[in-house]
Write an enzyme that holds these catalytic residues in place. Structure first.
Site, PDB file in Angstrom:
ATOM      1  N   GLY A  83      -0.017  -9.744 -27.814  1.00 47.03           N
ATOM      2  CA  GLY A  83      -0.152  -8.609 -26.892  1.00 47.03           C
ATOM      3  C   GLY A  83       0.257  -8.997 -25.487  1.00 47.03           C
ATOM      4  CB  CYS A  93       1.133  -5.520 -21.645  1.00 46.49           C
ATOM      5  SG  CYS A  93       0.680  -3.864 -22.135  1.00 46.49           S
ATOM      6  CE  LYS A 122      -3.443   0.671 -15.514  1.00 43.99           C
ATOM      7  NZ  LYS A 122      -2.415  -0.314 -15.138  1.00 43.99           N
ATOM      8  CB  ILE A 142      -0.849  -5.717  -9.180  1.00 40.44           C
ATOM      9  CG1 ILE A 142       0.037  -5.767 -10.427  1.00 40.44           C
ATOM     10  CG2 ILE A 142      -2.144  -6.505  -9.381  1.00 40.44           C
ATOM     11  CD1 ILE A 142       0.433  -7.167 -10.866  1.00 40.44           C
ATOM     12  CB  VAL A 194       3.512 -10.877  -3.123  1.00 43.80           C
ATOM     13  CG1 VAL A 194       2.434 -10.775  -2.059  1.00 43.80           C
ATOM     14  CG2 VAL A 194       3.533 -12.271  -3.741  1.00 43.80           C
ATOM     15  CG  HIS A 217      -3.473  29.621 -17.822  1.00 46.57           C
ATOM     16  ND1 HIS A 217      -3.267  29.111 -16.570  1.00 46.57           N
ATOM     17  CD2 HIS A 217      -4.571  30.426 -17.757  1.00 46.57           C
ATOM     18  CE1 HIS A 217      -4.199  29.596 -15.766  1.00 46.57           C
ATOM     19  NE2 HIS A 217      -5.003  30.393 -16.453  1.00 46.57           N
TER      20      HIS A 217
HETATM   21  P1  NAI Z   1       5.110  -5.036  -6.521  1.00 45.11           P
HETATM   22  O1  NAI Z   1       6.527  -5.443  -6.470  1.00 45.11           O
HETATM   23  O2  NAI Z   1       4.723  -3.721  -7.070  1.00 45.11           O
HETATM   24  O3  NAI Z   1       4.515  -5.052  -5.033  1.00 45.11           O
HETATM   25  C1  NAI Z   1       4.502  -6.191  -4.234  1.00 45.11           C
HETATM   26  C2  NAI Z   1       4.260  -5.759  -2.799  1.00 45.11           C
HETATM   27  O4  NAI Z   1       3.986  -6.910  -2.052  1.00 45.11           O
HETATM   28  C3  NAI Z   1       5.452  -5.057  -2.162  1.00 45.11           C
HETATM   29  O5  NAI Z   1       5.008  -3.869  -1.569  1.00 45.11           O
HETATM   30  C4  NAI Z   1       5.938  -6.070  -1.118  1.00 45.11           C
HETATM   31  O6  NAI Z   1       6.483  -5.447   0.003  1.00 45.11           O
HETATM   32  C5  NAI Z   1       4.662  -6.827  -0.795  1.00 45.11           C
HETATM   33  N1  NAI Z   1       4.833  -8.195  -0.342  1.00 45.11           N
HETATM   34  C6  NAI Z   1       5.703  -9.129  -0.819  1.00 45.11           C
HETATM   35  N2  NAI Z   1       5.494 -10.298  -0.200  1.00 45.11           N
HETATM   36  C7  NAI Z   1       4.467 -10.123   0.677  1.00 45.11           C
HETATM   37  C8  NAI Z   1       3.779 -10.968   1.594  1.00 45.11           C
HETATM   38  N3  NAI Z   1       4.087 -12.248   1.725  1.00 45.11           N
HETATM   39  N4  NAI Z   1       2.765 -10.426   2.328  1.00 45.11           N
HETATM   40  C9  NAI Z   1       2.431  -9.124   2.183  1.00 45.11           C
HETATM   41  N5  NAI Z   1       3.061  -8.287   1.336  1.00 45.11           N
HETATM   42  C10 NAI Z   1       4.050  -8.776   0.580  1.00 45.11           C
HETATM   43  O7  NAI Z   1       4.361  -6.255  -7.230  1.00 45.11           O
HETATM   44  P2  NAI Z   1       2.949  -6.357  -7.969  1.00 45.11           P
HETATM   45  O8  NAI Z   1       2.008  -5.334  -7.462  1.00 45.11           O
HETATM   46  O9  NAI Z   1       2.561  -7.779  -7.876  1.00 45.11           O
HETATM   47  O10 NAI Z   1       3.292  -5.997  -9.469  1.00 45.11           O
HETATM   48  C11 NAI Z   1       4.248  -6.803 -10.176  1.00 45.11           C
HETATM   49  C12 NAI Z   1       4.929  -5.990 -11.235  1.00 45.11           C
HETATM   50  O11 NAI Z   1       4.033  -5.736 -12.293  1.00 45.11           O
HETATM   51  C13 NAI Z   1       5.379  -4.612 -10.764  1.00 45.11           C
HETATM   52  O12 NAI Z   1       6.664  -4.642 -10.195  1.00 45.11           O
HETATM   53  C14 NAI Z   1       5.370  -3.834 -12.036  1.00 45.11           C
HETATM   54  O13 NAI Z   1       6.618  -3.966 -12.645  1.00 45.11           O
HETATM   55  C15 NAI Z   1       4.325  -4.510 -12.892  1.00 45.11           C
HETATM   56  N6  NAI Z   1       3.124  -3.683 -12.968  1.00 45.11           N
HETATM   57  C16 NAI Z   1       3.213  -2.411 -13.415  1.00 45.11           C
HETATM   58  C17 NAI Z   1       2.110  -1.601 -13.468  1.00 45.11           C
HETATM   59  C18 NAI Z   1       2.250  -0.201 -13.928  1.00 45.11           C
HETATM   60  O14 NAI Z   1       3.260   0.141 -14.532  1.00 45.11           O
HETATM   61  N7  NAI Z   1       1.284   0.677 -13.655  1.00 45.11           N
HETATM   62  C19 NAI Z   1       0.791  -2.095 -13.066  1.00 45.11           C
HETATM   63  C20 NAI Z   1       0.816  -3.415 -12.578  1.00 45.11           C
HETATM   64  C21 NAI Z   1       1.935  -4.168 -12.551  1.00 45.11           C
END
Ligand code: NAI
Length: 478
Positions: free
Chosen positions: A49, A52, A61, A194, A281, A455
């Site tokens: 798994g 995820c 979730k 995240i 990040v 509706h």
């Molecule tokens: P993310 O790419 O969504 O966000 C990272 C954020 O950190 C960005 O806004 C960026 O500007 C900021 N950042 C980067 N370096 C930084 C620093 N040094 N100081 C402050 N801010 C900084 O990455 P995240 O949240 O870690 O998630 C990773 C991946 O996991 C996502 O791109 C997504 O593909 C996947 N994910 C998807 C979910 C969903 O579909 N609901 C839920 C959780 C994760």
């Protein structure tokens, strides 16, 4: 003598296909390979798994849902719900979440077995053409061979200087999903998917959360107006957004808290002391230590393994899927790629990764869900577009759910063909399915507008947005 008696016994270490990684990319690929009659092995070093199901989408979730139940009960007075002695038993909440992951992981083992896919628990490395060395839990190494190999090794949280993950005060998302108690204060570095989903969870449970985001606004990859309702609701929840702030370093205080050194947009130093820090990040592909060099395969400059529409790498017989091949790092993208790779290996004519859109969902409150480009991207492209929008505030079903924030927006070209849909509001994660279907089927706003929607439902927001996009709004004035 019968023909079969002359056939030498099959080498048990030789497989038609070996899939490295049992996440939503790898296990789906393996199921399809098993169904295609391929002798298939999945090698997984942790739990079936992957991220995820065990330390990502599913557990987050579960905590999002549980914390919302608590918050709704707490805020129920206007609906006549008075909860006396309401409290959170966090250990039970975390245990409930873990049980869900356990059950789903067991379900995957069952599905693989039912499709005659073998599973090996260990850490796999390529060891020359068609060979994989697997280090087992006891340290011994076993070698298996395969005609086709699928790399589905996923991704890991990115670490930043001054914030080495230690599982105590400085956490990655995995550690943040299994805390033993609700911290009083938490800093979240990264106002992305995240950071905001888990920031919401802990804020709803009573923690004082501060989000530190380097960009000018949170969720910078979405349209600003789509993010605004989330921004406003998080502020109402007490979450502080320090945008245009950089996290430069940290140190533990004498009483075990973490002191963060930040720099604001004007270059001024800012300090913050919290119980826990979640660093979110972004994620990096797991392409290191995979033995790629033993087969002459190289990751690109960003660490991703390049593939073509058939998920083939530059090396014949080696495929790659999921987070390790690039963005978007989404479970459903990985699963689709897994299915396609299996079809290609099985020789299905025309098999290729050919999807019209991949939905993107953020489980904040309200939720955000989109298909296609952002409005900003479409406007920047200079393409002539039409926009239809409807706010949940005017929708009966949203009012009855006490959830009137946000809107649904449909963007079409001049002929009415749906190019993109953005929803921010209640159950956006579910509503986006009809938008995905519409884009995949090349539907027009008129097709959606002609479809009778039940509706009262939240999905009527999509109907109303479609009506608006055709120039014939119903429950709003033109
Ligand atoms: P993310 O790419 O969504 O966000 C990272 C954020 O950190 C960005 O806004 C960026 O500007 C900021 N950042 C980067 N370096 C930084 C620093 N040094 N100081 C402050 N801010 C900084 O990455 P995240 O949240 O870690 O998630 C990773 C991946 O996991 C996502 O791109 C997504 O593909 C996947 N994910 C998807 C979910 C969903 O579909 N609901 C839920 C959780 C994760």
């Amino acid at each position: 003598m019968a023909e079969s008696a002359k056939t030498p016994p099959q080498d048990p270490t030789l497989y038609d296909a070996v899939v490295i990684g049992g996440g939503p990319g790898g296990y789906v690929c393996a199921i399809r390979l098993g169904q295609a009659g391929k002798r298939t092995l999945v090698i997984e070093r942790a739990k079936l798994g992957g991220v995820c199901l065990n330390v990502g989408c599913i557990p987050s979730k579960a905590l999002i849902h549980a914390s919302k139940v608590y918050k709704k009960a707490k805020d129920g007075a206007a609906m006549g719900i008075i909860a006396a002695d309401l409290r959170v038993d966090f250990a039970t909440m975390v245990g409930w979440k873990d049980a869900i992951s356990g059950k789903l992981s067991g379900g995957i083992a069952h599905l693989l077995k039912g499709n005659k896919v073998e599973v090996m628990v260990g850490s796999a490395k390529l060891a020359g053409k068609g060979r994989i060395a697997v280090t087992l839990a006891d340290g011994s190494v076993q070698t298996v061979q395969a005609k086709d190999i699928v790399l589905a090794t996923g991704s890991s949280p990115i670490e930043i200087p001054g914030f080495a993950f230690d599982g105590k005060g400085i956490l990655d998302s995995t550690a943040a999903l299994s805390l033993s108690a609700i911290p009083a204060t938490m800093a979240v570095i990264g106002g992305g998917v995240i950071g905001l989903e888990l920031g919401d969870v802990y804020a709803r449970l009573g923690c004082k959360v501060t989000v530190i985001e380097a960009a000018e606004r949170i969720l910078p990859f979405f349209d600003a107006d789509v993010v605004r309702p989330v921004e406003q609701k998080q502020k109402k929840l007490g979450i502080q957004h320090l945008t245009s702030h950089k996290a430069e370093g940290s140190a533990y205080t004498a009483d075990g808290k973490v002191n963060l050194q930040l720099r604001d947009g004007k270059g001024q130093p800012v300090e913050l002391t919290v119980d826990k820090v979640l660093v979110a990040v972004g994620r990096r592909p797991n392409s290191r230590d995979l033995g790629l060099e033993t087969v002459g395969l190289k990751a690109n400059a960003r660490g991703f393994i390049d593939v073509d529409a058939q998920l083939r790498t530059q090396v014949a017989g080696i495929y790659a899927i999921g987070d390790v091949v690039g963005n978007p790092m989404l479970a459903h993208k990985a699963s689709k790629e897994g299915e396609v790779a299996a079809e290609v290996i099985a020789g299905v004519p025309g098999a290729a990764m050919d999807v019209a859109c991949i939905p993107n969902v953020v489980y904040t409150d309200p939720e955000i869900a989109t298909v296609g480009p952002t409005l900003q991207e479409l406007q920047a492209s200079g393409k002539a577009i039409k926009i239809g929008k409807f706010g949940f505030g005017a929708l009966g079903r949203a009012m009855t759910a006490n959830a009137g924030e946000g809107f649904a927006r449909i963007i079409t070209d001049q002929t009415g063909l749906i190019l993109a849909v953005q929803v921010v509001g209640p159950e956006a994660s579910e509503l986006i399915a009809q938008a995905g279907l519409a884009v995949e089927m090349a539907a027009t706003a008129e097709d959606l507008a002609l479809t009778v929607h039940a509706h009262p439902t939240l999905a009527e927001a999509m109907l109303e947005a479609a009506l608006a996009a055709t120039g014939h709004p119903l429950h709003q004035l033109n």
